[in-house]
Motif scaffolding. Structure first.
Motif, PDB file in Angstrom:
ATOM      1  N   LYS A 180     -13.887  -6.086 -13.233  1.00  0.00           N
ATOM      2  CA  LYS A 180     -12.695  -5.530 -13.722  1.00  0.00           C
ATOM      3  C   LYS A 180     -11.710  -6.273 -12.822  1.00  0.00           C
ATOM      4  CE  LYS A 180     -13.284  -0.957 -15.136  1.00  0.00           C
ATOM      5  NZ  LYS A 180     -12.431   0.440 -15.461  1.00  0.00           N
ATOM      6  N   SER A 181     -10.211  -6.196 -13.290  1.00  0.00           N
ATOM      7  CA  SER A 181      -9.325  -6.710 -12.338  1.00  0.00           C
ATOM      8  C   SER A 181      -8.419  -5.507 -12.239  1.00  0.00           C
ATOM      9  CB  SER A 181      -8.600  -7.981 -13.179  1.00  0.00           C
ATOM     10  OG  SER A 181      -7.786  -7.403 -14.180  1.00  0.00           O
ATOM     11  N   VAL A 182      -7.995  -5.286 -11.138  1.00  0.00           N
ATOM     12  CA  VAL A 182      -6.938  -4.464 -10.658  1.00  0.00           C
ATOM     13  C   VAL A 182      -5.601  -4.998 -10.111  1.00  0.00           C
ATOM     14  CG1 VAL A 182      -6.462  -2.431  -8.852  1.00  0.00           C
ATOM     15  CG2 VAL A 182      -8.861  -3.077  -9.539  1.00  0.00           C
ATOM     16  N   SER A 183      -4.423  -4.830 -10.782  1.00  0.00           N
ATOM     17  CA  SER A 183      -3.373  -5.646 -10.477  1.00  0.00           C
ATOM     18  C   SER A 183      -2.423  -4.797  -9.497  1.00  0.00           C
ATOM     19  CB  SER A 183      -2.453  -5.972 -11.654  1.00  0.00           C
ATOM     20  OG  SER A 183      -3.337  -6.561 -12.696  1.00  0.00           O
ATOM     21  N   CYS A 184      -2.032  -5.011  -8.389  1.00  0.00           N
ATOM     22  CA  CYS A 184      -0.926  -4.418  -7.551  1.00  0.00           C
ATOM     23  C   CYS A 184       0.293  -5.050  -7.281  1.00  0.00           C
ATOM     24  CB  CYS A 184      -1.646  -3.733  -6.506  1.00  0.00           C
ATOM     25  SG  CYS A 184      -2.451  -4.990  -5.108  1.00  0.00           S
ATOM     26  N   ILE A 185       1.459  -4.341  -7.238  1.00  0.00           N
ATOM     27  CA  ILE A 185       2.471  -4.744  -6.683  1.00  0.00           C
ATOM     28  C   ILE A 185       2.673  -4.064  -5.410  1.00  0.00           C
ATOM     29  CG2 ILE A 185       5.163  -5.004  -7.073  1.00  0.00           C
ATOM     30  CD1 ILE A 185       4.566  -4.790  -9.845  1.00  0.00           C
ATOM     31  N   VAL A 186       2.742  -5.037  -4.186  1.00  0.00           N
ATOM     32  CA  VAL A 186       2.993  -4.647  -2.717  1.00  0.00           C
ATOM     33  C   VAL A 186       4.490  -5.117  -2.356  1.00  0.00           C
ATOM     34  CG1 VAL A 186       2.264  -4.878  -0.470  1.00  0.00           C
ATOM     35  CG2 VAL A 186       0.686  -5.131  -2.264  1.00  0.00           C
ATOM     36  N   GLU A 187       5.233  -3.809  -1.965  1.00  0.00           N
ATOM     37  CA  GLU A 187       6.745  -4.063  -1.948  1.00  0.00           C
ATOM     38  C   GLU A 187       7.045  -4.008  -0.438  1.00  0.00           C
ATOM     39  OE1 GLU A 187       8.930  -1.083  -3.986  1.00  0.00           O
ATOM     40  OE2 GLU A 187      10.749  -1.889  -3.250  1.00  0.00           O
ATOM     41  N   CYS A 188       7.935  -4.819   0.055  1.00  0.00           N
ATOM     42  CA  CYS A 188       8.371  -4.740   1.220  1.00  0.00           C
ATOM     43  C   CYS A 188      10.041  -4.523   1.215  1.00  0.00           C
ATOM     44  CB  CYS A 188       8.222  -6.059   2.017  1.00  0.00           C
ATOM     45  SG  CYS A 188       6.316  -6.828   2.036  1.00  0.00           S
ATOM     46  N   ILE A 189      10.137  -3.637   2.349  1.00  0.00           N
ATOM     47  CA  ILE A 189      11.623  -2.992   2.266  1.00  0.00           C
ATOM     48  C   ILE A 189      12.016  -2.921   3.811  1.00  0.00           C
ATOM     49  CG2 ILE A 189      13.213  -1.451   1.556  1.00  0.00           C
ATOM     50  CD1 ILE A 189      11.061  -0.133   0.030  1.00  0.00           C
ATOM     51  N   SER A 190      13.240  -3.710   3.969  1.00  0.00           N
ATOM     52  CA  SER A 190      14.012  -3.531   5.106  1.00  0.00           C
ATOM     53  C   SER A 190      15.496  -3.296   4.672  1.00  0.00           C
ATOM     54  CB  SER A 190      13.990  -4.933   5.988  1.00  0.00           C
ATOM     55  OG  SER A 190      14.799  -5.148   6.956  1.00  0.00           O
ATOM     56  N   ASP A 191      16.201  -2.682   5.765  1.00  0.00           N
ATOM     57  CA  ASP A 191      17.540  -2.465   5.735  1.00  0.00           C
ATOM     58  C   ASP A 191      18.246  -3.240   6.519  1.00  0.00           C
ATOM     59  OD1 ASP A 191      17.652   0.583   7.802  1.00  0.00           O
ATOM     60  OD2 ASP A 191      16.520  -1.110   7.995  1.00  0.00           O
ATOM     61  N   ARG A 219       9.503  -0.996   5.752  1.00  0.00           N
ATOM     62  CA  ARG A 219       8.144  -0.324   5.352  1.00  0.00           C
ATOM     63  C   ARG A 219       7.426  -1.305   4.171  1.00  0.00           C
ATOM     64  NH1 ARG A 219      11.541   3.788   2.686  1.00  0.00           N
ATOM     65  NH2 ARG A 219      11.512   3.708   0.521  1.00  0.00           N
ATOM     66  N   VAL A 220       6.184  -0.919   3.899  1.00  0.00           N
ATOM     67  CA  VAL A 220       5.430  -1.766   2.953  1.00  0.00           C
ATOM     68  C   VAL A 220       4.818  -0.391   2.054  1.00  0.00           C
ATOM     69  CG1 VAL A 220       3.435  -2.990   2.549  1.00  0.00           C
ATOM     70  CG2 VAL A 220       4.810  -3.872   4.247  1.00  0.00           C
ATOM     71  N   GLU A 221       5.111  -0.714   0.971  1.00  0.00           N
ATOM     72  CA  GLU A 221       4.385   0.139   0.024  1.00  0.00           C
ATOM     73  C   GLU A 221       3.606  -0.254  -1.142  1.00  0.00           C
ATOM     74  OE1 GLU A 221       8.304   3.436  -0.148  1.00  0.00           O
ATOM     75  OE2 GLU A 221       7.715   2.284  -1.893  1.00  0.00           O
ATOM     76  N   ILE A 222       2.713   0.428  -1.684  1.00  0.00           N
ATOM     77  CA  ILE A 222       1.985  -0.199  -2.722  1.00  0.00           C
ATOM     78  C   ILE A 222       2.817   0.643  -3.834  1.00  0.00           C
ATOM     79  CG2 ILE A 222      -0.130  -0.065  -4.259  1.00  0.00           C
ATOM     80  CD1 ILE A 222      -1.711   0.225  -1.312  1.00  0.00           C
ATOM     81  N   HIS A 223       3.698  -0.361  -4.452  1.00  0.00           N
ATOM     82  CA  HIS A 223       4.589  -0.044  -5.422  1.00  0.00           C
ATOM     83  C   HIS A 223       3.769   0.348  -6.582  1.00  0.00           C
ATOM     84  CE1 HIS A 223       7.353  -1.143  -8.752  1.00  0.00           C
ATOM     85  NE2 HIS A 223       8.223  -0.745  -7.921  1.00  0.00           N
ATOM     86  N   SER A 224       2.853  -0.413  -7.107  1.00  0.00           N
ATOM     87  CA  SER A 224       1.922   0.201  -8.221  1.00  0.00           C
ATOM     88  C   SER A 224       0.880  -0.325  -8.230  1.00  0.00           C
ATOM     89  CB  SER A 224       2.852   0.049  -9.698  1.00  0.00           C
ATOM     90  OG  SER A 224       2.904  -1.651  -9.682  1.00  0.00           O
TER      91      SER A 224
END
Lengths: 145, 126
Positions: free
Chosen positions: B51-62, B33-38
């Protein structure tokens, strides 16, 4: 009463007496500097130096996020620099939303003496503009005689 | 200068750009899955509407780390090459990928999770 720097903006206009004020889009900050020469007229009557005011001078500077759209005011300033022409600017606060009447600030004619672009990786391009005022700026509220 | 926020708009656009088959995007407990972590919106950068918008996009695999690396590359391709579609007058000035962090979580009683956190800065203007 104190006022936020956000409200005292830099505008381009078409005449020294008014016209349509167009905000210099992308403006981050500006400064307006006034100075007067001090001419020494000391004599031996006192141990303290004495002065009278000489010629006065004003300069302005503004930092913007660079925008080279030909219809935007930054292009007008660049054109003036290239052609050696003067521009009319107002730095200050217009009265009320949508107003075209200065309520406080300085309306002046100036030559563009510097226009420097900085293009950093990963950041929005910025531009720093310096203006040398020619003649007396018109201050609002008006300076009495 | 108005009282506008770009946060919700950017979140919607990023979420939309990342959505594709084969990968869960958003609130779920499944993998990969991919999540917008913050996501964080800055203060105004000028007297207008930048403006600037900072985001952390997270990828998770098992399963394997190669999965998250590939998912992250696809995320970046989608965000950089595809237009992030903002509305309400907002436009994207630039998308800048930043720091990338890899985490491997291992606990005795849990499965191993491979995580990749990609920092991205998006400059927007209204």
């Amino acid at each position: 009463m104190a006022v936020l720097g956000n409200e005292r903006r830099c505008y381009i206009t078409s005449t020294k007496t008014g016209g349509t004020f167009t905000w210099l889009k992308g403006e981050q900050n500006n400064s307006f500097n006034r100075s007067a020469e001090a001419i020494e007229v000391s004599d031996k009557s006192t141990d303290w130096t004495q002065f009278i005011a000489g010629k006065k001078n004003a300069t302005a500077s503004v930092t913007v996020f660079a925008d080279d759209t030909s219809s935007e005011p930054q292009h007008q300033l660049l054109t003036a620099l290239h052609k050696g022409e003067t521009v009319y600017c107002f730095i200050g606060k217009l009265g009320g939303t949508g107003s075209q009447t200065p309520s406080e600030g300085d309306l002046f004619e100036a030559i563009v003496t510097e226009c420097s672009d900085t293009n950093d990786f990963g950041a929005v391009a910025t531009r720093s503009i310096s203006l040398q005022v020619t003649g007396e700026p018109t201050h609002y509220p008006t300076i009495g005689d | 200068m108005g009282l506008f926020s770009a946060l919700g708009n950017v979140y919607k656009a990023v979420r939309s750009a990342l959505t594709r088959t084969g990968v869960y995007v958003g609130e779920t407990a499944d993998y990969p899955r991919v999540e917008i972590h913050s996501i964080t919106e800055s203060e105004w950068l000028d007297k207008g509407s930048l403006k600037s918008v900072s985001c952390i996009v997270e990828c998770i695999s098992d399963k394997r780390i190669a999965d998250v690396i590939e998912m992250n590359a696809e995320n970046l391709r989608r965000m950089l090459e595809s237009q992030l579609n903002l509305d309400k007058g907002w436009k994207v000035v630039g998308v800048i990928p930043g720091q990338l962090q890899s985490l491997t979580e291992t606990t005795d009683t849990k499965e191993i999770l491979y995580r990749l956190l990609q920092n991205i800065t998006i400059y927007v203007q209204r």
